[in-house]
Design an enzyme around this catalytic site. Structure first.
Site, short mmCIF file in Angstrom:
data_model
loop_
_atom_site.label_atom_id
_atom_site.label_comp_id
_atom_site.label_asym_id
_atom_site.label_seq_id
_atom_site.Cartn_x
_atom_site.Cartn_y
_atom_site.Cartn_z
N GLU A 66 -32.46 -4.74 -6.92
CA GLU A 66 -31.72 -3.62 -7.49
C GLU A 66 -32.50 -2.32 -7.35
O GLU A 66 -31.91 -1.25 -7.14
CB GLU A 66 -31.40 -3.89 -8.96
CG GLU A 66 -30.40 -5.00 -9.19
CD GLU A 66 -31.03 -6.39 -9.21
OE1 GLU A 66 -30.30 -7.36 -9.43
OE2 GLU A 66 -32.26 -6.49 -9.00
N PRO A 268 -41.07 -16.47 0.91
CA PRO A 268 -40.45 -16.84 -0.37
C PRO A 268 -39.98 -15.61 -1.14
O PRO A 268 -40.59 -14.53 -1.05
CB PRO A 268 -41.58 -17.56 -1.13
CG PRO A 268 -42.56 -17.97 -0.07
CD PRO A 268 -42.47 -16.90 0.97
N ARG A 269 -38.94 -15.77 -1.92
CA ARG A 269 -38.37 -14.66 -2.69
C ARG A 269 -39.31 -14.19 -3.80
O ARG A 269 -39.42 -13.00 -4.06
CB ARG A 269 -37.02 -15.11 -3.29
CG ARG A 269 -36.38 -14.11 -4.26
CD ARG A 269 -35.90 -12.88 -3.54
NE ARG A 269 -35.25 -11.95 -4.44
CZ ARG A 269 -35.87 -11.02 -5.14
NH1 ARG A 269 -37.17 -10.89 -5.06
NH2 ARG A 269 -35.19 -10.22 -5.94
N GLY A 314 -42.63 -5.95 -0.36
CA GLY A 314 -42.20 -4.68 0.21
C GLY A 314 -42.25 -4.61 1.72
O GLY A 314 -42.14 -3.52 2.29
N GLU A 315 -42.40 -5.75 2.39
CA GLU A 315 -42.53 -5.74 3.85
C GLU A 315 -41.38 -6.46 4.57
O GLU A 315 -41.51 -6.80 5.74
CB GLU A 315 -43.86 -6.35 4.28
CG GLU A 315 -45.07 -5.50 3.92
CD GLU A 315 -46.34 -5.95 4.63
OE1 GLU A 315 -47.08 -5.07 5.12
OE2 GLU A 315 -46.59 -7.18 4.70
N ASN A 339 -29.94 -10.53 -0.24
CA ASN A 339 -29.38 -9.36 0.42
C ASN A 339 -29.32 -9.56 1.94
O ASN A 339 -30.34 -9.61 2.61
CB ASN A 339 -30.25 -8.14 0.09
CG ASN A 339 -29.78 -6.88 0.82
OD1 ASN A 339 -28.69 -6.82 1.35
ND2 ASN A 339 -30.65 -5.88 0.84
N LEU A 340 -28.12 -9.68 2.47
CA LEU A 340 -27.96 -9.90 3.91
C LEU A 340 -27.84 -8.59 4.68
O LEU A 340 -27.94 -8.56 5.91
CB LEU A 340 -26.73 -10.78 4.18
CG LEU A 340 -25.38 -10.29 3.66
CD1 LEU A 340 -24.66 -9.46 4.71
CD2 LEU A 340 -24.52 -11.45 3.23
N ILE A 341 -27.64 -7.48 3.95
CA ILE A 341 -27.44 -6.19 4.60
C ILE A 341 -28.74 -5.67 5.21
O ILE A 341 -28.74 -5.01 6.25
CB ILE A 341 -26.85 -5.19 3.59
CG1 ILE A 341 -25.46 -5.66 3.14
CG2 ILE A 341 -26.77 -3.78 4.17
CD1 ILE A 341 -24.91 -4.93 1.94
N GLU A 342 -29.88 -6.00 4.59
CA GLU A 342 -31.17 -5.55 5.10
C GLU A 342 -31.43 -6.08 6.50
O GLU A 342 -31.99 -5.39 7.35
CB GLU A 342 -32.28 -5.98 4.14
CG GLU A 342 -33.62 -5.35 4.43
CD GLU A 342 -34.64 -5.62 3.34
OE1 GLU A 342 -35.64 -4.89 3.27
OE2 GLU A 342 -34.43 -6.56 2.55
#
Length: 427
Positions: A66, A268-269, A314-315, A339-342
């Site tokens: 977010e 990993p998330r 952040g990478e 998030n698939l848009i990235e």
């Protein structure tokens, strides 16, 4: 209905008060691996913080996803309301760390307080925001009630509500419906989200699009990722933002591939799971090299590893740019997908599992645009991702992903204008 709502909120508030020691204990426990959870703990109860400044635009972005999505919205708010200042709040360590990088002079950042009546009233008295913005799915009954009493207009921005979450919410409608009804504006991602939000009590949701399309990947990271891929000389498949329960089946499916295999870039998330996932890969008999072991350039023997573990924060643009194809984490277990848009913004073709209900419309649009493929399970996904990485026509998928990303931009400006309209004059 009003009496039912008041009783439901009393039960909810009483439960939160009783659970406060457990909540703080959990934060302290998580702080072993992520020290920021132990910082400024008093802000969780709004007993400290604040600099006396009034009238900021307050944006709450609970976690890393977010917070990243909020960046173009924050930029648009700064353009439309210069000098106003922003107050950023978060709920997770990764969200707070990412938010700190977005601060400018005149801004402030604190933890969002625990949703007890006293804490949220203290928070609002201390900071006195001009308007509040909650991102995506954040509906806090006591916070929204206190904001209404304090005269702070509240906006639910980039709002989404899946069918699954809608069904769950119906069981708690005595608590959630009055909270949803108290928003001054609800800015939904899609028409389906707007329909479900309105059925949940939200007043007249407006369809604005998805902020994630407006997030531009860091060009320095993208170029670095492309340089890594060029130096490797072998295909790369990225497993992006994997969740607990996904890595073991993925690694087993990877082992079943015939040699020579592509390089598996596994990210990993959640940072607290980096060590555990590294151990899983080693236990599967795969040689592992960790991103944290080098700086801007991988070591000379990096290409010999079977798995690179992306243990950094952040990478993701770097990892997507280094990959020939990607598997979408959270979509191969019933978690709703990440998030698939990235991936599209970085020009990385994507393979999704069957579970993408968190990004339902975006997933279907990406499939229709040729930016992604759907797999039935992790074995099918691994096979499709490897085939895609080796496909001589992969460039067509890359172009489709970039075009899909560019086509849906503009939500940040639309949402910022709707928020700024709620600002009081003269402050």
């Amino acid at each position: 209905m009003a009496a039912d709502g008041a009783f439901a909120r009393w039960v909810y508030s009483t439960g939160l008060r009783l659970a406060a020691p457990l909540y703080m204990g959990k934060l302290w426990w998580r702080g072993r691996d992520e020290p920021p959870y132990r910082s400024a703990w008093h802000e969780r109860f709004a007993t400290g913080g604040g600099d006396g400044r009034q009238g900021r635009i307050w944006v709450h972005a609970v976690s890393l996803g977010e917070t990243r999505a909020s960046e173009p919205l924050l930029q648009a708010l700064r353009r439309l309301a210069p000098g106003r200042g922003l107050l950023l709040t978060h709920g997770t360590a990764t969200g707070r760390e990412a938010g700190a990088a977005l601060l400018q002079p005149g801004d402030a950042q604190v933890w969002l307080p625990y949703d007890t009546p006293g804490a949220v009233r203290r928070f609002l008295r201390r900071h006195k925001p001009a308007v509040g913005v909650l991102m995506e799915t954040e509906i806090w009954p006591n916070l929204l009630d206190a904001a209404h009493e304090a005269g702070v207009p509240m906006v639910l921005a980039n709002a989404r509500l899946s069918e699954r979450s809608f069904a769950k919410g119906q069981r708690l409608q005595a608590l959630l419906r009055p909270a949803a009804a108290s928003f001054s504006r609800v800015l939904a991602q899609t028409a389906d989200d707007a329909r479900r939000l309105q059925a949940s009590g939200a007043p007249s949701p407006q369809v604005m699009g998805n902020l994630k399309f407006d997030v531009s990947p860091n060009p320095v990271l993208v170029e670095r990722g492309r340089a890594w891929r060029a130096a490797l000389g072998r295909p790369v498949v990225l497993a992006a933002s994997t969740r607990e329960g996904e890595e073991e089946p993925l690694l087993a499916a990877w082992k079943r591939l015939a040699a020579p295999r592509p390089l598996l870039l596994l990210v990993p998330r959640h940072p607290q799971r980096f060590d555990a996932v590294a151990q899983m890969a080693a236990a599967a008999g795969l040689s592992v090299l960790r991103r944290s072991a080098w700086g801007e350039t991988p070591p000379a023997d990096a290409a010999a590893a079977e798995v690179w573990l992306g243990d950094s924060i952040g990478e993701m643009p770097l990892y997507y740019a280094a990959a020939d194809s990607a598997l979408l984490g959270g979509s191969f277990a019933p978690l709703g997908g990440q998030n698939l848009i990235e991936a599209a913004a970085c020009g990385c073709p994507l393979v999704m599992g069957p579970y993408t209900f968190n990004f339902e419309q975006a997933a279907e649009m990406s499939l229709a645009a040729g930016a992604a493929l759907r797999a039935a399970d992790i074995d099918d996904g691994v096979g499709r991702a490897v085939a895609l990485a080796l496909d001589a026509a992969r460039g067509e998928r890359v172009a489709a992903a970039l075009a899909f990303s560019a086509q849906h931009r503009g939500a940040a400006e639309r949402m910022a204008r709707a928020i700024v309209e709620l600002l009081p004059a003269g402050l």
